[in-house]
Each structure stands twice: as structure tokens, then as C-alpha cells.
Design a protein around this motif. Structure first.
Motif: not given
Length: 174
Positions: A137-142, A150-155, A164-171, A48-50
Motif C-alpha cells: 500500500t502506497m501512501d503518497d504525499w506530493l 515539488l517533492f514527494n514522500r511515500t510510505s 519502507g519509504e520513497v523520497t523524490l524531488f521533481f523539477t 529506504q527500508d523500515y
């Protein structure tokens, strides 16, 4: 002068509101980075953008291999526009329980730490946009949800400003 003091106070307030890895000390299940990524993992997410507008969607296949205190993550990204990207992480577990990692498009060394069910990872990433390349700069929280998910949000920030922001879902495949 009042404007400068007000801006300084706002920056202090915002920085004190951010999460700290120690906040997750008593959460479960334990993140266990090497355990979770040993083998094949699939993920899907979006960028997603800003403004919060979704700009891209993607899926990822990840093959993880462990040798001693080293984890290799071989990632293949498939974007909704058909673009394919590869990233291979080399992640080392340090004696003090922290982690460091490198990859071809990572500038320098990524640094991370886990507590409870969370893993916090910070690094600079070269991102191609059209004919330009930006260093973000990636500020990555899993966050580990259970044995399989698990899930992940990255600023993503440029000059300290979120772009922007990246949102991920892992299996995890069993």
C-alpha cells in the motif's frame, strides 16, 4: 485486557496524528496536478527500508500529456544498479475535484485529492523483490514548492506496517 486496551489506545493516538489533505487548504502555490505534469519532468530519489537504511537510488524521466480530463504520465526509472522500469499512468480528473488513476503495476484504482500545495494519493503497487512479488500500500504525499519544483514522500506498507519509504524531488523542464 490492559494490554489490548493499551494497544487500541496507541493505534487511535497514532491514527489521529496523521496528516489530512484538508490541513493544506490555505497553502500556496496550488498543486495543479495537470498543469505541473504537462510536458517533461525529471525526478530523482531513493528508497529506504523500515530502519531508514537507503536501499536504492534512482532517477526518473516523466513525459506528461493531457487530453481533456485525462493525464498520461509515461515514466522511465533508472536505478543505481542499472535496472530500468517503465510505468504509464492514466489519471482522470473527476467532476468533484478528486483524481483516480491506473497503471500496469497498480492493483485496482489509485485515488487522490489535492488541497493547496499538497496532493495525497493512495494505491496498491506490485513490487518485485528477487523472485517474489509483493503488493504494498502506497501512501503518497506530493508538495508543490514553486512553479518548477515539488517533492514527494511515500510510505510503503504491508499489512498496515510500514516496510519502507520513497523520497523524490521533481523539477519541471521549461
Amino acid at each position: 485486557m490492559k494490554l489490548i486496551a493499551g494497544l487500541f489506545a496507541a493505534v487511535l493516538l497514532l491514527s489521529s496524528c496523521s496528516a489530512h489533505i484538508e490541513d493544506y487548504d490555505d497553502t500556496t502555490p496550488d498543486f495543479a496536478l495537470f498543469e505541473y505534469f504537462d510536458g517533461q519532468v525529471e525526478a530523482w530519489g531513493m528508497v529506504q527500508d523500515y530502519t531508514g537504511k537507503q536501499t536504492r537510488r534512482f532517477s526518473v524521466t516523466i513525459d506528461g500529456t493531457i487530453k481533456g480530463d485525462s493525464l498520461t504520465l509515461d515514466e522511465t526509472f533508472l536505478f543505481d544498479d542499472g535496472e530500468v522500469q517503465k510505468r504509464v499512468w492514466q489519471i482522470e480528473r473527476n467532476p468533484d475535484g478528486t483524481y483516480q488513476g491506473t497503471a500496469g503495476d497498480v492493483v485496482g484504482v489509485a485515488k487522490g485529492k489535492s488541497e493547496g500545495n499538497a496532493f495525497h494519493w493512495v494505491y496498491e503497487l506490485e513490487v518485485a523483490v528477487g523472485d517474489d512479488t509483493y503488493i504494498l500500500t502506497m501512501d503518497d504525499w506530493l508538495y508543490r514548492h514553486d512553479d518548477k519544483h515539488l517533492f514527494n514522500r511515500t510510505s510503503m506498507k504491508k499489512f498496515g506496517i510500514e516496510v519502507g519509504e520513497v523520497t523524490l524531488f521533481f523539477t519541471k523542464n521549461q
